[in-house]
Design an enzyme around this catalytic site. Sequence first.
Site, mmCIF file in Angstrom:
data_model
loop_
_atom_site.group_PDB
_atom_site.id
_atom_site.type_symbol
_atom_site.label_atom_id
_atom_site.label_comp_id
_atom_site.label_asym_id
_atom_site.label_seq_id
_atom_site.Cartn_x
_atom_site.Cartn_y
_atom_site.Cartn_z
ATOM 1 N N ASN A 178 75.195 117.462 21.298
ATOM 2 C CA ASN A 178 74.471 116.231 20.937
ATOM 3 C C ASN A 178 72.946 116.388 20.912
ATOM 4 O O ASN A 178 72.275 115.705 20.160
ATOM 5 C CB ASN A 178 74.885 115.083 21.858
ATOM 6 N N GLU A 211 68.386 118.439 36.321
ATOM 7 C CA GLU A 211 67.476 119.034 35.350
ATOM 8 C C GLU A 211 66.180 118.226 35.382
ATOM 9 O O GLU A 211 66.112 117.125 35.927
ATOM 10 C CB GLU A 211 68.104 119.002 33.949
HETATM 11 P P1 NDP Z 1 82.363 120.758 25.831
HETATM 12 O O1 NDP Z 1 82.593 120.655 27.271
HETATM 13 O O2 NDP Z 1 83.531 120.785 24.917
HETATM 14 O O3 NDP Z 1 81.519 122.073 25.509
HETATM 15 C C1 NDP Z 1 80.273 122.334 26.107
HETATM 16 C C2 NDP Z 1 79.886 123.772 25.845
HETATM 17 O O4 NDP Z 1 80.706 124.632 26.631
HETATM 18 C C3 NDP Z 1 80.082 124.220 24.401
HETATM 19 O O5 NDP Z 1 79.034 125.110 24.056
HETATM 20 C C4 NDP Z 1 81.410 124.917 24.464
HETATM 21 O O6 NDP Z 1 81.592 125.828 23.415
HETATM 22 C C5 NDP Z 1 81.317 125.605 25.808
HETATM 23 N N1 NDP Z 1 82.590 125.978 26.400
HETATM 24 C C6 NDP Z 1 83.815 125.451 26.180
HETATM 25 N N2 NDP Z 1 84.747 126.051 26.963
HETATM 26 C C7 NDP Z 1 84.094 126.977 27.712
HETATM 27 C C8 NDP Z 1 84.487 127.916 28.729
HETATM 28 N N3 NDP Z 1 85.754 128.013 29.136
HETATM 29 N N4 NDP Z 1 83.539 128.698 29.280
HETATM 30 C C9 NDP Z 1 82.249 128.594 28.894
HETATM 31 N N5 NDP Z 1 81.819 127.739 27.938
HETATM 32 C C10 NDP Z 1 82.719 126.930 27.365
HETATM 33 O O7 NDP Z 1 81.382 119.568 25.494
HETATM 34 P P2 NDP Z 1 80.893 119.025 24.084
HETATM 35 O O8 NDP Z 1 80.118 120.073 23.357
HETATM 36 O O9 NDP Z 1 82.064 118.402 23.397
HETATM 37 O O10 NDP Z 1 79.841 117.912 24.516
HETATM 38 C C11 NDP Z 1 80.235 116.642 24.919
HETATM 39 C C12 NDP Z 1 80.283 116.537 26.428
HETATM 40 O O11 NDP Z 1 79.058 116.947 26.999
HETATM 41 C C13 NDP Z 1 80.504 115.128 26.892
HETATM 42 O O12 NDP Z 1 81.463 115.070 27.918
HETATM 43 C C14 NDP Z 1 79.158 114.720 27.447
HETATM 44 O O13 NDP Z 1 79.204 113.722 28.386
HETATM 45 C C15 NDP Z 1 78.621 115.996 27.957
HETATM 46 N N6 NDP Z 1 77.168 115.945 27.994
HETATM 47 C C16 NDP Z 1 76.542 115.880 29.212
HETATM 48 C C17 NDP Z 1 75.184 115.760 29.290
HETATM 49 C C18 NDP Z 1 74.495 115.708 30.608
HETATM 50 O O14 NDP Z 1 73.330 116.045 30.683
HETATM 51 N N7 NDP Z 1 75.131 115.333 31.697
HETATM 52 C C19 NDP Z 1 74.353 115.691 28.091
HETATM 53 C C20 NDP Z 1 75.101 115.816 26.878
HETATM 54 C C21 NDP Z 1 76.470 115.923 26.843
HETATM 55 P P3 NDP Z 1 82.129 125.329 21.982
HETATM 56 O O15 NDP Z 1 82.106 123.842 21.950
HETATM 57 O O16 NDP Z 1 81.191 125.936 21.050
HETATM 58 O O17 NDP Z 1 83.530 125.842 21.893
#
Ligand code: NDP
Length: 483
Positions: free
Chosen positions: A152, A457
Amino acid sequence: MQNQPKASHFIDGAYMEDTTGEVFDVIYPATGEVIAKLHAATPAIIDKALDAARRAQKDWAAMTGTERGRVLRRAADIMRERNHDLSVLETYDTGKPYQETSVADATSGADALEYFGGLAGSLTGEHIQLGEDFVYTRREPLGVCVGIGAWNYPTQIACWKGAPALACGNAMVFKPSETTPLCALKVAEILIEAGAPAGVYNVVQGLGAVGAALVSDQRVDKVSLTGSVPTGRKVYAAAAEGMRHVTMELGGKSPLVIFDDADLENAVSGAILGNFYSTGQVCSNGTRVFVQKGIKEAFLLRLAERLAGVVMGDPQDPAVNFGPMVSGRQRDIVEGYIAKGLDEGARLVYGGKRVDRDGFYLEPTVFADVTDDMTIAREEIFGPVLSVLDFDTEEEVLARANDTEFGLAAGVFTADLTRAHRVVAGFEAGTCYINTYNLAPVEAPFGGMKQSGVGRENSKAAIEHYSQIKGVYVAMGDVEAPF
Ligand code: NDP
């Protein structure tokens, strides 16, 4: 598309390609068109990035904090000069309207680089006098940090993790979400241009498997993830195997509590910011809007009036203020939640439908009469869906607001400031707001309690998560021993 990054990865100070890596498409969410094709990192690319980071980190840490800070501040200046181009790219990557990206993404990244650049020169240990003897502490870097981003806020996340890491003398390997992979490459490019030594900030692309490979690598000392709670659990567990430091910025289902003495216009603005900015794809969104019964109808009426001000369309058009969802998949997920809301008896008072145009557009959606047990009130939706829940008393609403596994953010609108502070003290959430919502200035800590994460952060608090303390005991006299 102009201003495209030149290759998939950025390693050791330069763009790098390995065409044997799996190809993935970058899709412009406003049209569904493929705007770039990248390759996921192969094991060879991951190796190169980690080796470069390991090597570069030593020299980077040996520089003075002021020297490191100067590089970060220069990078901040370059980001601000290029704000327009970076914002256009952010809009291509995410579909968020340029009206937002031009004030919230590269600008927020630049703020982080400037703030932590400013702090770098003043990072110190302390002196503890013990009679004649004394202890001093050294604030040392952790080593190689891996950053993994959600889709995002690709520029912001790359900077929020990179800036404090680099300020403390670490090197970083950053893996963006494969849904929005372009912007972090520009951050790496700018850091090098600003004088960061090659290898200090690297970007590798790929899906979860690449992230997983990074997280469990022996060369890595810290992992900082922004993502969902299920991914957080996996990454935290993998990091624990190697006793690595972690920062987890995860999801939420945050409450926004509006008392009937609140300024109605401000409360409606807060609810809009907390549900529809970035088409609702913000982790800290206040998606459970608790409205005291006395102003519920007035609130819903005014919210509907204000929603008439939504301008959907080409997100590159500065007049547009509401863009598509990031992907078809994410839109399907959100539509599934809207269907569940209807099934479980919530009253749809606004939106709820796809928009008849190319791209992944969905109307801003408002449900009223939502109850605590409904799926839409319990699970993170991550889309433009606002749920209004009714309440009577302060005590009741606080208990209900906290009745969630998440604890990222929470907000309260009221004219009674004593009550506001009391309610905020009772919130089980890491990032709270009184009479506003969803602001995230770099000077303030940001992060979650409970399942929403570990660590913070931004602000000086981030320094604690990117450095470690070494204590040094200095004896001024003879050593006493029992024999
Ligand atoms: P995901 O949890 O699906 O993915 C986050 C990242 O982790 C991506 O780069 C993903 O790769 C990677 N990833 C997935 N599986 C693994 C693994 N087993 N080991 C290491 N890395 C992995 O989140 P989204 O991208 O769908 O983002 C949405 C989520 O993020 C929501 O739940 C939201 O609330 C949270 N979020 C939290 C924030 C905060 O500051 N607290 C801010 C913004 C979002 P890939 O997707 O490329 O496969």
